[in-house]
Design an enzyme around this catalytic site. Sequence first.
Site, PDB file in Angstrom:
ATOM      1  N   GLN A  52       0.929  -1.237  -0.091  1.00 21.16           N
ATOM      2  CA  GLN A  52       0.138  -0.090   0.165  1.00 21.16           C
ATOM      3  C   GLN A  52       0.725   1.241  -0.068  1.00 21.16           C
ATOM      4  OE1 GLN A  52      -0.914   0.740   4.762  1.00 21.16           O
ATOM      5  NE2 GLN A  52      -1.804  -1.200   3.797  1.00 21.16           N
ATOM      6  N   HIS A  54       0.439   5.665   0.926  1.00 18.73           N
ATOM      7  CA  HIS A  54      -0.569   6.939   1.413  1.00 18.73           C
ATOM      8  C   HIS A  54      -0.269   8.132   0.655  1.00 18.73           C
ATOM      9  CE1 HIS A  54      -1.299   3.874   4.595  1.00 18.73           C
ATOM     10  NE2 HIS A  54      -0.061   4.139   5.169  1.00 18.73           N
ATOM     11  N   GLU A  71       3.483   8.310   8.366  1.00 19.00           N
ATOM     12  CA  GLU A  71       3.325   7.679   9.734  1.00 19.00           C
ATOM     13  C   GLU A  71       4.712   7.051  10.192  1.00 19.00           C
ATOM     14  OE1 GLU A  71       0.518   4.498   8.615  1.00 19.00           O
ATOM     15  OE2 GLU A  71       2.244   3.220   7.260  1.00 19.00           O
ATOM     16  N   HIS A 126       4.831   0.328   1.081  1.00 21.26           N
ATOM     17  CA  HIS A 126       5.090  -0.393   2.028  1.00 21.26           C
ATOM     18  C   HIS A 126       4.080  -1.564   2.472  1.00 21.26           C
ATOM     19  CE1 HIS A 126       2.538   2.655   3.674  1.00 21.26           C
ATOM     20  NE2 HIS A 126       2.261   1.994   4.539  1.00 21.26           N
ATOM     21  N   ARG A 146      -4.496   0.779  -1.756  1.00 14.15           N
ATOM     22  CA  ARG A 146      -3.960  -0.616  -1.957  1.00 14.15           C
ATOM     23  C   ARG A 146      -3.229  -0.973  -3.211  1.00 14.15           C
ATOM     24  NH1 ARG A 146      -8.037  -1.686   2.325  1.00 14.15           N
ATOM     25  NH2 ARG A 146      -9.440  -2.017   0.877  1.00 14.15           N
TER      26      ARG A 146
END
Length: 257
Positions: A52, A54, A71, A126, A146
């Site tokens: 996936q 972001h 993150e 990642h 995804r």
Amino acid sequence: MLTLVRLFRPKPVLRPWGGGGLGFGPGVGEVWLSEEPLLVKILDPAEWLSVQVHPPHAYALEKEGRPGKYEAWYVLTPGEVVYGFSRRVGLEELKDAVASGNLDPILNRIPVAPGQVLYLPAGVVHALGPGVRVYEVQTPSDLTYRLYDYGRPRELHLDKALEVAILEPIPLPPVRPEPVEGGECLLKTPYFHLYRYPLRGVLHLKPQAPLLLTLLEGEAQVEGTSLAPPATFLLEPGEGIQVEGEGFFLGASPTGS
């Protein structure tokens, strides 16, 4: 009673890749420990998570009407993760690899060990590997695209993922801990700071910014309340507490507070 601190109620989340080691029943792949001012979770995968990516804030605000996601992981158990690509790849090559389910030759798989910190800015492709339990801190958004989901019947977001993914190898950002009162700052990013506070008897804390504290190991007493992992609470700026016990806390503060 906790009078000065805000103690959060854990939120278990069922996932198709979830294990059962977090103490919340089978299939619980993650537990949300806090949603504001940062989203903090414990992840416990029994299988590979989806590959996936972001989106950054600007893209997410334009396309989704909400912020993007940045993150970091603090590794709790050893294993293997995907961090970007092993070499530069083209869009058509990546599309073909997704369609055929043959991404392994182009993904950068790396071993990880307990205590390791990985920063995952927007755009980095990642995935968490089986058994790699992590503490995850992120901007308060759960926006995920995804690319590949190992045959699970969930929606993919290939077009958007390809628009935001960085299609070349990305070195792991260096982590250089710096001492702070009561512990150390493990990571500084434009969006949050990550801290580690060893607990060996008595710990005094009085942060100058909002600080989310999670007990990751051991046991603690805060203002007469007994805490066990993964107890999480919020300290406001200038709010002082005394903690007693053995183990360690991780702390997260939003940058710019």
